[in-house]
Scaffold this motif. Sequence first.
Motif, PDB file in Angstrom:
ATOM      1  N   ASP A 195      70.573 -20.795  49.580  1.00 24.75           N
ATOM      2  CA  ASP A 195      69.738 -21.865  49.043  1.00 24.75           C
ATOM      3  C   ASP A 195      69.833 -21.930  47.523  1.00 24.75           C
ATOM      4  N   ALA A 196      69.991 -20.774  46.873  1.00 20.62           N
ATOM      5  CA  ALA A 196      70.024 -20.775  45.413  1.00 20.62           C
ATOM      6  C   ALA A 196      70.809 -19.582  44.870  1.00 20.62           C
ATOM      7  N   TYR A 197      71.636 -19.889  43.888  1.00 24.65           N
ATOM      8  CA  TYR A 197      72.298 -18.860  43.091  1.00 24.65           C
ATOM      9  C   TYR A 197      71.371 -18.553  41.917  1.00 24.65           C
ATOM     10  N   VAL A 198      71.061 -17.280  41.690  1.00 20.05           N
ATOM     11  CA  VAL A 198      70.118 -16.911  40.626  1.00 20.05           C
ATOM     12  C   VAL A 198      70.899 -16.386  39.421  1.00 20.05           C
ATOM     13  N   SER A 199      70.766 -17.089  38.307  1.00 22.44           N
ATOM     14  CA  SER A 199      71.410 -16.691  37.054  1.00 22.44           C
ATOM     15  C   SER A 199      70.359 -16.036  36.156  1.00 22.44           C
ATOM     16  N   TYR A 200      70.582 -14.801  35.760  1.00 21.17           N
ATOM     17  CA  TYR A 200      69.569 -14.037  35.023  1.00 21.17           C
ATOM     18  C   TYR A 200      70.234 -12.993  34.130  1.00 21.17           C
ATOM     19  N   ALA A 201      69.490 -12.572  33.119  1.00 24.20           N
ATOM     20  CA  ALA A 201      69.926 -11.468  32.277  1.00 24.20           C
ATOM     21  C   ALA A 201      69.471 -10.155  32.911  1.00 24.20           C
ATOM     22  N   ASP A 202      70.229  -9.096  32.678  1.00 22.60           N
ATOM     23  CA  ASP A 202      69.868  -7.791  33.255  1.00 22.60           C
ATOM     24  C   ASP A 202      68.468  -7.359  32.828  1.00 22.60           C
ATOM     25  N   ALA A 203      68.074  -7.753  31.616  1.00 25.45           N
ATOM     26  CA  ALA A 203      66.746  -7.371  31.110  1.00 25.45           C
ATOM     27  C   ALA A 203      65.618  -7.992  31.926  1.00 25.45           C
ATOM     28  N   ASP A 204      65.924  -9.050  32.689  1.00 26.21           N
ATOM     29  CA  ASP A 204      64.901  -9.748  33.463  1.00 26.21           C
ATOM     30  C   ASP A 204      64.985  -9.432  34.958  1.00 26.21           C
ATOM     31  N   PHE A 205      65.639  -8.330  35.294  1.00 27.33           N
ATOM     32  CA  PHE A 205      65.845  -8.044  36.714  1.00 27.33           C
ATOM     33  C   PHE A 205      64.545  -7.724  37.447  1.00 27.33           C
ATOM     34  N   ASP A 206      63.527  -7.225  36.761  1.00 31.85           N
ATOM     35  CA  ASP A 206      62.231  -6.993  37.422  1.00 31.85           C
ATOM     36  C   ASP A 206      61.680  -8.296  37.989  1.00 31.85           C
ATOM     37  N   PHE A 207      61.833  -9.371  37.230  1.00 32.66           N
ATOM     38  CA  PHE A 207      61.394 -10.682  37.718  1.00 32.66           C
ATOM     39  C   PHE A 207      62.210 -11.091  38.948  1.00 32.66           C
ATOM     40  N   VAL A 208      63.527 -10.860  38.900  1.00 30.95           N
ATOM     41  CA  VAL A 208      64.397 -11.209  40.023  1.00 30.95           C
ATOM     42  C   VAL A 208      64.006 -10.408  41.260  1.00 30.95           C
ATOM     43  N   ARG A 209      63.641  -9.169  41.071  1.00 25.55           N
ATOM     44  CA  ARG A 209      63.199  -8.340  42.200  1.00 25.55           C
ATOM     45  C   ARG A 209      61.947  -8.955  42.847  1.00 25.55           C
ATOM     46  N   ASN A 210      61.051  -9.474  42.019  1.00 23.56           N
ATOM     47  CA  ASN A 210      59.869 -10.154  42.559  1.00 23.56           C
ATOM     48  C   ASN A 210      60.256 -11.435  43.305  1.00 23.56           C
ATOM     49  N   MET A 211      61.279 -12.124  42.793  1.00 24.76           N
ATOM     50  CA  MET A 211      61.774 -13.323  43.476  1.00 24.76           C
ATOM     51  C   MET A 211      62.252 -12.982  44.884  1.00 24.76           C
ATOM     52  N   LEU A 212      62.994 -11.894  44.969  1.00 26.84           N
ATOM     53  CA  LEU A 212      63.501 -11.473  46.278  1.00 26.84           C
ATOM     54  C   LEU A 212      62.359 -11.241  47.258  1.00 26.84           C
ATOM     55  N   ASN A 213      61.308 -10.621  46.782  1.00 23.88           N
ATOM     56  CA  ASN A 213      60.176 -10.326  47.664  1.00 23.88           C
ATOM     57  C   ASN A 213      59.417 -11.595  48.035  1.00 23.88           C
ATOM     58  N   GLU A 214      59.103 -12.425  47.039  1.00 22.59           N
ATOM     59  CA  GLU A 214      58.255 -13.594  47.272  1.00 22.59           C
ATOM     60  C   GLU A 214      58.989 -14.730  47.978  1.00 22.59           C
ATOM     61  N   LEU A 215      60.236 -14.971  47.606  1.00 18.98           N
ATOM     62  CA  LEU A 215      60.959 -16.115  48.167  1.00 18.98           C
ATOM     63  C   LEU A 215      61.822 -15.756  49.365  1.00 18.98           C
ATOM     64  N   GLU A 216      62.584 -14.686  49.229  1.00 18.01           N
ATOM     65  CA  GLU A 216      63.506 -14.341  50.318  1.00 18.01           C
ATOM     66  C   GLU A 216      62.799 -13.625  51.459  1.00 18.01           C
ATOM     67  N   ASN A 217      62.041 -12.605  51.126  1.00 19.30           N
ATOM     68  CA  ASN A 217      61.402 -11.812  52.186  1.00 19.30           C
ATOM     69  C   ASN A 217      60.235 -12.538  52.851  1.00 19.30           C
ATOM     70  N   LEU A 218      59.440 -13.262  52.045  1.00 23.76           N
ATOM     71  CA  LEU A 218      58.239 -13.902  52.591  1.00 23.76           C
ATOM     72  C   LEU A 218      58.459 -15.336  53.047  1.00 23.76           C
ATOM     73  N   LEU A 219      59.333 -16.080  52.319  1.00 25.06           N
ATOM     74  CA  LEU A 219      59.510 -17.505  52.634  1.00 25.06           C
ATOM     75  C   LEU A 219      60.871 -17.826  53.251  1.00 25.06           C
TER      76      LEU A 219
END
Length: 220
Positions: free
Chosen positions: A83-107
């Motif tokens: 559904d989406a390719y996520v473009s992010y800086a390594d420094a923001d990976f904590d946010f990406v980890r939350n994305m995985l939980n909230e969007l991928e795992n839950l939705l």
Amino acid sequence: MHIRFRICKEICRRRRSTRASGRKLSIVPSLALVTLSAVVLFTSLVLSGVCYRYRWNLIYFFYATKLKRKRNKRNGDDSYDFDAYVSYADADFDFVRNMLNELENLLGTRLYIRDRDSLPGAPIAENIIDGIRRSRRTVLVLSRAFLRKKWCRYELHMANMESVSTRRSVMTIIMLEDVSRQHIPPEILYDVQNGRFVDYPQEDMDMDQFWRNLHVAIEM
């Protein structure tokens, strides 16, 4: 004696004339070589300028053509794997980890995360374009760290090329933190100036609404 003198004089005159003609003949190839070198140099400069100006187009279409051939050989399926390719800086990976939980795992939103889904052994540039083309949208996690990273800027350019090539809206922007407008890349400046982004909330109480908004933006 007089006749001999005239003969010697004529011989000297002819020798001088021959040397002068030789010098003229040697100048002609030199001028041709200089002209040819100038033409080659000018042509090289023009081609270099054109290649630099359209470098993102050339890179995109090179890898897109290569990947299309591979994919056609594999299964010929043009549907999206993510559904989406996520473009992010390594420094923001904590946010990406939350994305995985909230969007991928839950939705159930299928996210392409380069550190997880990239093909091992393939060039980074090729993996990025492959991920973007296999995803319906590209999510840009915009931050100051994002703008400093070469590969993040590359992902942005390739997502923009995907939009141009497919004639569809591809990019979803998350404003993770305040970024000066003068540092915003021109490809997304119009969207940012017109509020076409999902703003990351400052308060925890707004997080649930943020994830819902982001999910809707990706599904659009």
